[in-house]
Design an enzyme around this catalytic site. Structure first.
Site, PDB file in Angstrom:
ATOM      1  N   HIS A  21       0.968  -1.349  -0.027  1.00 16.40           N
ATOM      2  CA  HIS A  21      -0.035   0.067  -0.067  1.00 16.40           C
ATOM      3  C   HIS A  21       0.967   1.186  -0.033  1.00 16.40           C
ATOM      4  O   HIS A  21       2.028   1.197   0.201  1.00 16.40           O
ATOM      5  CB  HIS A  21      -1.169   0.073   1.003  1.00 16.40           C
ATOM      6  CG  HIS A  21      -0.371   0.107   2.615  1.00 16.40           C
ATOM      7  ND1 HIS A  21       0.416  -0.968   3.029  1.00 16.40           N
ATOM      8  CD2 HIS A  21      -0.498   1.033   3.450  1.00 16.40           C
ATOM      9  CE1 HIS A  21       0.762  -0.791   4.031  1.00 16.40           C
ATOM     10  NE2 HIS A  21       0.293   0.236   4.721  1.00 16.40           N
ATOM     11  N   HIS A  78       1.139   3.735   2.011  1.00 15.99           N
ATOM     12  CA  HIS A  78       1.779   4.574   3.158  1.00 15.99           C
ATOM     13  C   HIS A  78       3.233   4.611   2.955  1.00 15.99           C
ATOM     14  O   HIS A  78       4.081   3.837   2.672  1.00 15.99           O
ATOM     15  CB  HIS A  78       1.385   3.821   4.195  1.00 15.99           C
ATOM     16  CG  HIS A  78       0.045   3.951   4.850  1.00 15.99           C
ATOM     17  ND1 HIS A  78      -0.770   3.295   5.804  1.00 15.99           N
ATOM     18  CD2 HIS A  78      -0.928   4.890   4.453  1.00 15.99           C
ATOM     19  CE1 HIS A  78      -1.875   3.642   5.810  1.00 15.99           C
ATOM     20  NE2 HIS A  78      -1.974   4.683   4.969  1.00 15.99           N
ATOM     21  N   ASP A  85       5.908   4.213   4.837  1.00 17.11           N
ATOM     22  CA  ASP A  85       6.990   3.238   5.286  1.00 17.11           C
ATOM     23  C   ASP A  85       6.915   2.052   4.349  1.00 17.11           C
ATOM     24  O   ASP A  85       7.688   1.301   4.630  1.00 17.11           O
ATOM     25  CB  ASP A  85       6.712   3.060   6.840  1.00 17.11           C
ATOM     26  CG  ASP A  85       5.320   2.689   7.068  1.00 17.11           C
ATOM     27  OD1 ASP A  85       4.411   3.104   6.386  1.00 17.11           O
ATOM     28  OD2 ASP A  85       5.092   1.512   7.809  1.00 17.11           O
ATOM     29  N   HIS A  86       6.066   2.018   3.244  1.00 24.97           N
ATOM     30  CA  HIS A  86       5.979   0.667   2.556  1.00 24.97           C
ATOM     31  C   HIS A  86       6.515   1.204   0.999  1.00 24.97           C
ATOM     32  O   HIS A  86       6.961   0.421   0.458  1.00 24.97           O
ATOM     33  CB  HIS A  86       4.589  -0.017   2.504  1.00 24.97           C
ATOM     34  CG  HIS A  86       4.075  -0.044   3.867  1.00 24.97           C
ATOM     35  ND1 HIS A  86       4.119  -1.532   4.359  1.00 24.97           N
ATOM     36  CD2 HIS A  86       3.787   0.602   4.829  1.00 24.97           C
ATOM     37  CE1 HIS A  86       3.649  -1.537   5.605  1.00 24.97           C
ATOM     38  NE2 HIS A  86       3.189  -0.281   5.970  1.00 24.97           N
TER      39      HIS A  86
HETATM   40 ZN   LIG Z   1       0.336   1.452   6.590  1.00 27.80          ZN
END
Ligand SMILES: [Zn+2]
Length: 263
Positions: free
Chosen positions: A61, A63, A65-66
């Site tokens: 996804h 976000h 941090d990904h």
């Molecule tokens: Zn997340």
């Protein structure tokens, strides 16, 4: 399926010890999630790849941090293909264009295949990746052992969708889950049942708080959480708001200005 954990090396209040990314070596060397692009993550990835070239990155996804690691990884491994479910508003953070994935898509990875499983709630574009033969689910931010997952209600989160996603994975019945945060989950069904129970309890607590006069999310947070660390205040508020929006969708609560009332 052979799997190597490559840590994102980005510890923090929202990421715990930092993000887990997973390298699946083989004919199609595949990385699950891009983390944040820290030099130490890229070095760890290069070590795990050895002489192989990275073929593909599957992003769970959008976000940060990904997904923030996408551009730095693409710069170092220009032949790698990136795939994710589109979330146009957030995907613009990356210069890179990802190939779109949809629920049920099969993707070659390592020496086998993964199935994309759409699991919205924490984020609208949230995908898990399922390796059917071994029963391993790359579960991203669906659950974290010993913690709960934030449903960012004012940023694309949806609690009703999240509960449906938990049920969907419970029905899939994987043997183990490899999450983006925290240790591997060897008893997925137990952990998911615990999550569902936790959300039911939280909803009861919110209804109790409203019955005894709390009208605004901050007032409900104050009744639910004692001695909350300042950096977690915002997350707690988002969580309460997620429950209120769910209750509203079920016509059990309504919003008047800044106040919320039970119906
Ligand atoms: Zn997340």
């Amino acid at each position: 399926m052979d799997i190597t954990l490559v840590t994102g090396d980005n510890p923090g209040p929202y990421t715990g010890a930092g993000n887990n990314t997973y390298l699946i070596p083989g004919d199609t060397p595949t990385l699950i999630d891009a983390a944040t692009g820290k030099a130490s993550h890229l070095a760890g990835l290069a070590r795990a790849l050895g002489s192989a070239a990275l073929a593909q990155v599957l992003v769970t996804h959008a976000h940060p941090d990904h997904a923030d690691g996408c551009d730095p990884i693409a710069a170092r491994w220009p032949e790698a293909v990136f795939r994710k479910m589109p979330w146009p508003d957030r995907d613009r953070r990356q210069a890179l264009i990802c190939q779109p994935l949809a629920d049920g898509d099969m993707v070659a990875a390592g020496n086998g295949a993964l199935r994309a499983v759409h699991t919205p709630g924490h984020a609208p574009d949230h995908l898990c990746f399922y390796e059917e033969t071994g029963g391993t689910l790359f579960s991203a931010d669906l659950v974290v052992l010993g913690s709960s997952v934030v449903i960012p209600s004012s940023g694309g989160g949806n609690l009703a969708d999240y509960l449906t996603s938990l049920q969907k994975i419970r029905d899939l019945d994987p043997l183990r889950m490899l999450p983006a945060h925290g240790p591997a989950i060897e008893a997925p069904r137990e952990v998911i049942d615990g999550y569902l129970e936790h959300r039911r309890r939280r909803e009861d607590q919110i209804i109790d708080a409203m019955r005894s006069g709390a009208r605004r999310p901050d007032a409900i947070v104050a009744r639910l959480y004692q001695n909350l660390r300042a950096e977690l205040q915002l997350l707690a508020r988002e969580s309460v708001l997620a429950h209120l929006v769910k209750l509203q969708g079920e016509k059990r609560a309504c919003q008047r200005g800044d106040d919320w009332e039970l119906v």
